[in-house]
Design a protein around this motif. Structure first.
Motif, short mmCIF file in Angstrom:
data_model
loop_
_atom_site.label_atom_id
_atom_site.label_comp_id
_atom_site.label_asym_id
_atom_site.label_seq_id
_atom_site.Cartn_x
_atom_site.Cartn_y
_atom_site.Cartn_z
N GLN A 52 58.34 52.22 -62.58
CA GLN A 52 57.99 50.80 -62.56
C GLN A 52 58.17 50.32 -61.12
N ILE A 53 57.14 50.45 -60.30
CA ILE A 53 57.18 50.12 -58.88
C ILE A 53 56.31 48.88 -58.67
N PHE A 54 56.95 47.73 -58.72
CA PHE A 54 56.21 46.47 -58.61
C PHE A 54 56.17 45.99 -57.17
N ASP A 55 55.47 44.91 -56.93
CA ASP A 55 55.14 44.51 -55.56
C ASP A 55 56.10 43.53 -54.89
N THR A 56 57.10 43.04 -55.56
CA THR A 56 58.06 42.10 -54.98
C THR A 56 57.37 40.87 -54.40
N GLY A 57 56.30 40.43 -55.02
CA GLY A 57 55.61 39.23 -54.57
C GLY A 57 54.69 39.41 -53.38
N LEU A 58 54.38 40.65 -53.02
CA LEU A 58 53.53 40.91 -51.87
C LEU A 58 52.05 41.06 -52.25
N ARG A 62 49.78 48.84 -57.62
CA ARG A 62 49.98 50.29 -57.55
C ARG A 62 48.99 51.00 -58.48
N MET A 104 55.63 53.89 -50.76
CA MET A 104 56.82 53.06 -50.56
C MET A 104 57.94 53.93 -50.01
N SER A 106 62.29 54.09 -48.86
CA SER A 106 63.65 53.54 -48.82
C SER A 106 64.51 54.55 -48.07
#
Length: 129
Positions: A52-58, A62, A104, A106
């Motif tokens: 579940q890799i969402f966009d954080t409001g950007l 995906r 992405m 990290s």
């Protein structure tokens, strides 16, 4: 010597995955200054619902080709990290057709005393590395 964990959604063949790993390793050596053959990569494939890799409001959407890189590494300069991100994304896009929005990163910094490569030793501290 980063420990690179790569997470992808299942469905890609071995050749694709090997190339993805090779590209990331080559860019790591070139941009983060790690020695040749200093390669610690773990690739994990997941069912689609497991990532579940969402966009954080950007506004980033995906696809099934999403790739998440997580590196545990000695401290690196901001410039080196930015070069690493950019070069990996560009090469994955050019060589594997992965959308730039699907990659992405990290990075988790650590210190020399956080590493033991075997035998219960801290090789950075005892002079072996």
């Amino acid at each position: 010597m980063p420990l690179m964990r790569i997470d992808v959604i299942k469905g890609h063949d071995e050749q694709y995955l090997q190339k993805l790993m090779r590209i990331a390793y080559e860019v790591q050596v070139a941009t983060l200054g790690t020695p040749e053959n200093d390669r610690y990569q773990i690739l994990t494939q997941h069912e689609p619902f497991e990532m579940q890799i969402f966009d954080t409001g950007l506004g980033i959407e995906r696809t099934k080709d999403v790739v998440l890189f997580n590196l545990v590494t000695r401290p690196r300069s901001t410039k080196a990290k930015q070069m690493f991100y950019s070069e990996v994304v560009n090469r994955l896009n050019e060589e594997l057709g992965i959308r730039k929005a699907d990659v992405m990163f990290s990075l988790v910094p650590n210190n020399d005393d956080d590493w033991s490569f075997g035998n219960g030793e801290a090789e950075f501290l005892n002079g072996k590395l």
